[in-house]
Design a protein around this motif. Structure first.
Motif, PDB file in Angstrom:
ATOM      1  N   ARG A 114      -1.057 -29.260  38.040  1.00 51.61           N
ATOM      2  CA  ARG A 114      -0.371 -30.274  38.861  1.00 51.61           C
ATOM      3  C   ARG A 114       0.220 -31.373  37.999  1.00 51.61           C
ATOM      4  O   ARG A 114       1.324 -31.865  38.264  1.00 51.61           O
ATOM      5  CB  ARG A 114      -1.354 -30.858  39.877  1.00 51.61           C
ATOM      6  CG  ARG A 114      -1.760 -29.897  40.981  1.00 51.61           C
ATOM      7  CD  ARG A 114      -2.419 -30.647  42.125  1.00 51.61           C
ATOM      8  NE  ARG A 114      -3.626 -31.332  41.692  1.00 51.61           N
ATOM      9  CZ  ARG A 114      -4.844 -30.798  41.757  1.00 51.61           C
ATOM     10  NH1 ARG A 114      -5.008 -29.574  42.230  1.00 51.61           N
ATOM     11  NH2 ARG A 114      -5.898 -31.493  41.355  1.00 51.61           N
ATOM     12  N   GLN A 115      -0.503 -31.770  36.971  1.00 51.85           N
ATOM     13  CA  GLN A 115       0.017 -32.804  36.075  1.00 51.85           C
ATOM     14  C   GLN A 115       1.272 -32.324  35.359  1.00 51.85           C
ATOM     15  O   GLN A 115       2.258 -33.056  35.243  1.00 51.85           O
ATOM     16  CB  GLN A 115      -1.059 -33.185  35.058  1.00 51.85           C
ATOM     17  CG  GLN A 115      -0.595 -34.244  34.061  1.00 51.85           C
ATOM     18  CD  GLN A 115      -1.659 -34.530  33.016  1.00 51.85           C
ATOM     19  OE1 GLN A 115      -2.736 -33.933  33.028  1.00 51.85           O
ATOM     20  NE2 GLN A 115      -1.374 -35.438  32.105  1.00 51.85           N
ATOM     21  N   ALA A 116       1.246 -31.080  34.875  1.00 48.33           N
ATOM     22  CA  ALA A 116       2.428 -30.542  34.193  1.00 48.33           C
ATOM     23  C   ALA A 116       3.613 -30.429  35.149  1.00 48.33           C
ATOM     24  O   ALA A 116       4.761 -30.718  34.779  1.00 48.33           O
ATOM     25  CB  ALA A 116       2.097 -29.181  33.580  1.00 48.33           C
ATOM     26  N   GLU A 117       3.345 -30.013  36.393  1.00 48.02           N
ATOM     27  CA  GLU A 117       4.431 -29.906  37.369  1.00 48.02           C
ATOM     28  C   GLU A 117       5.030 -31.274  37.684  1.00 48.02           C
ATOM     29  O   GLU A 117       6.253 -31.415  37.781  1.00 48.02           O
ATOM     30  CB  GLU A 117       3.892 -29.259  38.641  1.00 48.02           C
ATOM     31  CG  GLU A 117       4.958 -29.012  39.695  1.00 48.02           C
ATOM     32  CD  GLU A 117       4.393 -28.322  40.920  1.00 48.02           C
ATOM     33  OE1 GLU A 117       5.145 -28.099  41.885  1.00 48.02           O
ATOM     34  OE2 GLU A 117       3.180 -28.012  40.909  1.00 48.02           O
ATOM     35  N   ALA A 118       4.168 -32.285  37.824  1.00 52.09           N
ATOM     36  CA  ALA A 118       4.679 -33.634  38.081  1.00 52.09           C
ATOM     37  C   ALA A 118       5.484 -34.162  36.893  1.00 52.09           C
ATOM     38  O   ALA A 118       6.506 -34.840  37.065  1.00 52.09           O
ATOM     39  CB  ALA A 118       3.504 -34.578  38.382  1.00 52.09           C
TER      40      ALA A 118
ATOM     41  N   ARG B 174       7.219 -32.322  34.740  1.00 51.62           N
ATOM     42  CA  ARG B 174       8.522 -31.644  34.743  1.00 51.62           C
ATOM     43  C   ARG B 174       9.439 -32.195  35.829  1.00 51.62           C
ATOM     44  O   ARG B 174      10.649 -32.368  35.605  1.00 51.62           O
ATOM     45  CB  ARG B 174       8.306 -30.141  34.943  1.00 51.62           C
ATOM     46  CG  ARG B 174       7.706 -29.432  33.740  1.00 51.62           C
ATOM     47  CD  ARG B 174       7.810 -27.932  33.894  1.00 51.62           C
ATOM     48  NE  ARG B 174       7.023 -27.459  35.018  1.00 51.62           N
ATOM     49  CZ  ARG B 174       5.761 -27.070  34.942  1.00 51.62           C
ATOM     50  NH1 ARG B 174       5.136 -27.095  33.777  1.00 51.62           N
ATOM     51  NH2 ARG B 174       5.116 -26.627  36.002  1.00 51.62           N
ATOM     52  N   GLU B 175       8.866 -32.510  36.999  1.00 54.04           N
ATOM     53  CA  GLU B 175       9.687 -33.086  38.073  1.00 54.04           C
ATOM     54  C   GLU B 175      10.203 -34.465  37.675  1.00 54.04           C
ATOM     55  O   GLU B 175      11.345 -34.817  37.969  1.00 54.04           O
ATOM     56  CB  GLU B 175       8.855 -33.167  39.351  1.00 54.04           C
ATOM     57  CG  GLU B 175       9.646 -33.646  40.559  1.00 54.04           C
ATOM     58  CD  GLU B 175       8.808 -33.631  41.827  1.00 54.04           C
ATOM     59  OE1 GLU B 175       9.323 -34.060  42.868  1.00 54.04           O
ATOM     60  OE2 GLU B 175       7.643 -33.193  41.748  1.00 54.04           O
TER      61      GLU B 175
ATOM     62  N   ARG C  60      10.827 -35.513  34.635  1.00 54.67           N
ATOM     63  CA  ARG C  60      11.902 -35.324  33.662  1.00 54.67           C
ATOM     64  C   ARG C  60      13.194 -34.885  34.338  1.00 54.67           C
ATOM     65  O   ARG C  60      14.295 -35.338  33.969  1.00 54.67           O
ATOM     66  CB  ARG C  60      11.475 -34.298  32.624  1.00 54.67           C
ATOM     67  CG  ARG C  60      10.339 -34.769  31.712  1.00 54.67           C
ATOM     68  CD  ARG C  60       9.968 -33.693  30.714  1.00 54.67           C
ATOM     69  NE  ARG C  60       8.859 -34.111  29.853  1.00 54.67           N
ATOM     70  CZ  ARG C  60       8.307 -33.333  28.922  1.00 54.67           C
ATOM     71  NH1 ARG C  60       8.773 -32.098  28.745  1.00 54.67           N
ATOM     72  NH2 ARG C  60       7.320 -33.783  28.196  1.00 54.67           N
ATOM     73  N   ALA C  61      13.066 -34.013  35.336  1.00 54.18           N
ATOM     74  CA  ALA C  61      14.266 -33.559  36.041  1.00 54.18           C
ATOM     75  C   ALA C  61      14.946 -34.713  36.767  1.00 54.18           C
ATOM     76  O   ALA C  61      16.180 -34.841  36.751  1.00 54.18           O
ATOM     77  CB  ALA C  61      13.893 -32.453  37.032  1.00 54.18           C
ATOM     78  N   ARG C  62      14.148 -35.577  37.387  1.00 53.25           N
ATOM     79  CA  ARG C  62      14.741 -36.722  38.074  1.00 53.25           C
ATOM     80  C   ARG C  62      15.389 -37.688  37.100  1.00 53.25           C
ATOM     81  O   ARG C  62      16.461 -38.244  37.381  1.00 53.25           O
ATOM     82  CB  ARG C  62      13.661 -37.439  38.894  1.00 53.25           C
ATOM     83  CG  ARG C  62      13.165 -36.630  40.090  1.00 53.25           C
ATOM     84  CD  ARG C  62      12.166 -37.417  40.904  1.00 53.25           C
ATOM     85  NE  ARG C  62      11.728 -36.660  42.074  1.00 53.25           N
ATOM     86  CZ  ARG C  62      10.856 -37.124  42.974  1.00 53.25           C
ATOM     87  NH1 ARG C  62      10.329 -38.335  42.805  1.00 53.25           N
ATOM     88  NH2 ARG C  62      10.510 -36.377  44.000  1.00 53.25           N
ATOM     89  N   VAL C  63      14.749 -37.907  35.977  1.00 57.50           N
ATOM     90  CA  VAL C  63      15.333 -38.811  34.977  1.00 57.50           C
ATOM     91  C   VAL C  63      16.649 -38.250  34.451  1.00 57.50           C
ATOM     92  O   VAL C  63      17.642 -38.974  34.300  1.00 57.50           O
ATOM     93  CB  VAL C  63      14.325 -39.038  33.829  1.00 57.50           C
ATOM     94  CG1 VAL C  63      15.004 -39.755  32.655  1.00 57.50           C
ATOM     95  CG2 VAL C  63      13.146 -39.861  34.320  1.00 57.50           C
ATOM     96  N   ILE C  64      16.678 -36.957  34.191  1.00 58.84           N
ATOM     97  CA  ILE C  64      17.917 -36.346  33.702  1.00 58.84           C
ATOM     98  C   ILE C  64      19.013 -36.436  34.753  1.00 58.84           C
ATOM     99  O   ILE C  64      20.174 -36.732  34.446  1.00 58.84           O
ATOM    100  CB  ILE C  64      17.644 -34.887  33.305  1.00 58.84           C
ATOM    101  CG1 ILE C  64      16.721 -34.837  32.079  1.00 58.84           C
ATOM    102  CG2 ILE C  64      18.942 -34.149  33.001  1.00 58.84           C
ATOM    103  CD1 ILE C  64      16.277 -33.450  31.703  1.00 58.84           C
ATOM    104  N   THR C  65      18.656 -36.201  36.029  1.00 68.87           N
ATOM    105  CA  THR C  65      19.648 -36.309  37.099  1.00 68.87           C
ATOM    106  C   THR C  65      20.176 -37.731  37.217  1.00 68.87           C
ATOM    107  O   THR C  65      21.386 -37.955  37.384  1.00 68.87           O
ATOM    108  CB  THR C  65      19.027 -35.861  38.423  1.00 68.87           C
ATOM    109  OG1 THR C  65      18.531 -34.529  38.283  1.00 68.87           O
ATOM    110  CG2 THR C  65      20.048 -35.897  39.545  1.00 68.87           C
TER     111      THR C  65
END
Length: 312
Positions: A179-183, A185-186, A188-193
Motif C-alpha cells: 500500500r505504501q508503494a502504491e501510494a 507511485r500515485e 509521483r503520478a499526480r506530481v508529474i501531471t
C-alpha cells in the motif's frame, strides 16, 4: 635340503610381509587435498599432492580438502532495530588455508563455521533496520563476513564470501509495504501531471500574449483547428463560433421602444390611482370579452326568455 627350503620359505615370507607393509605405507594425495602426517600422535609434516610413502604402523595421514566449501546458513528469526520480526537466510563460502590448524585447533571446523555463521547472522539482524536488510545488503554482507572471519582465522579457515539470500517478512507487513508503494507511485503520478499542466499553462500564456499582438494569428489557428477536425473520417464538422461576434450583434440590436412605452403608461396610471385612494385592479382578457349570448338550442320560438335570478 630341508634347511634350504626352510630358509627360502622364511625369505619369501619376509618379502611378502615387506611388500604388504610397503603397500600399507603408500598414500595418494589428490590435487585438491593436503595430507597431514601424524607420527606417534604428533604432526610431522603436510604432504602435497602425489604418491606419498609413510612408515608402516608408525605414521598416520589425515587428508584435508582445500576446496571452497559452500555452506547454507539455516533461516534465523530475529527482531530488527526498528522492532520488525523477520526471518533471514544466508550462504557462506570458505576454504581451508592451514590444514594443521583446521585439524588440531578445532574438533570439526565445518560445524564450528556453521555455528559462528548462525550467531553472527542473528547479531546482524538485531543491529540493522528493515530498510537496510532490504536495500543495503552489500554493507551487511561485508559486516557479516568480518564477524565470521575473525574467529575462523584461528582455525585455519578463510571466509571468502557471505551473502544474504532471502528476507522473509510477515504477511501484514507485506500488505502495508505494498500500500505504501502504491501510494508513493500515485503521488509521483499526480506530481508529474501537475508539472505538465503548469508547463502547458505557461506555454499557453505565452501563446496568448503573442496572439494578442497579432489578431490574424488567432484566425489562422482557428482555421488550422477546423482543418484538423475535418481530416478525421467522420460526418461531423465542428465550427467554433467567436464570442466577439455575439457581443457585436448584441450591441447592434436596438431596444424595443413599444414595450418600454406600455410599461411606462401602466406604471403611471397605477401610481395615480394610488394617490386618489383607489385601488386599480389589473385588467384581464376576461373583462374585455363581450357577454355570452344564450345558446340557440336553449331558446324556443314564442316563449319569453327567463332572466336568471328573477321569477316569472
Amino acid at each position: 635340503m630341508d634347511v634350504a627350503m626352510f630358509a627360502a620359505f622364511i625369505v619369501g615370507a619376509g618379502a611378502v610381509c615387506a611388500g604388504i607393509a610397503f603397500g600399507t605405507g603408500l598414500r595418494v594425495v589428490q590435487q585438491y587435498e593436503r595430507g597431514l602426517v601424524f607420527r606417534f600422535g604428533r604432526v610431522r609434516a603436510v604432504r602435497k599432492p602425489g604418491l606419498r610413502v609413510l612408515i608402516p604402523f608408525v605414521d598416520k595421514m589425515r587428508k584435508v580438502p582445500m576446496q571452497v566449501v559452500t555452506m547454507p546458513v539455516p533461516g534465523q528469526e530475529g527482531i530488527t532495530r526498528d522492532n520488525v520480526t523477520v526471518r533471514v537466510d544466508a550462504v557462506v563460502y570458505f576454504r581451508v588455508i592451514d590444514p594443521a590448524q583446521a585439524v588440531v585447533e578445532v574438533q570439526d571446523y565445518l560445524f564450528a563455521v556453521e555455528q559462528v555463521a548462525q550467531t553472527s547472522l542473528r547479531s546482524i539482524i538485531g543491529k540493522s533496520e528493515l530498510d537496510d536488510l532490504l536495500s543495503n545488503r552489500e554493507q551487511l554482507n561485508k559486516g557479516l563476513e568480518l564477524m565470521i572471519d575473525s574467529p575462523a582465522l584461528a582455525w585455519g579457515v578463510h571466509i571468502d564470501r557471505v551473502e544474504i539470500k532471502d528476507v522473509a517478512l510477515p504477511e501484514s507487513l507485506k500488505r502495508s509495504m505494498s500500500r505504501q508503494a502504491e501510494a508513493e507511485r500515485e503521488r509521483r503520478a499526480r506530481v508529474i501531471t501537475a508539472e505538465g499542466e503548469l508547463q502547458a499553462s505557461r506555454k499557453l500564456t505565452d501563446a496568448a500574449e503573442r496572439m494578442a499582438t497579432a489578431p490574424a494569428a488567432l484566425q489562422l489557428r482557428l482555421l488550422q483547428t477546423v482543418v484538423e477536425v475535418a481530416a478525421e473520417k467522420n460526418s461531423t464538422l465542428v465550427l467554433p463560433f467567436p464570442v466577439e461576434l455575439l457581443r457585436f450583434l448584441e450591441r447592434s440590436t436596438p431596444p424595443e421602444s413599444g414595450a418600454a412605452t406600455a410599461d411606462t403608461g401602466t406604471e403611471t396610471s397605477g401610481s395615480a390611482g394610488a394617490e386618489n385612494g383607489q385601488t386599480q385592479l389589473p385588467v384581464t382578457d376576461a373583462d374585455e370579452q363581450p357577454p355570452l349570448s344564450p345558446a340557440p338550442f336553449l331558446t324556443q320560438p314564442g316563449r319569453p326568455q327567463r332572466t336568471p335570478g328573477r321569477p316569472e
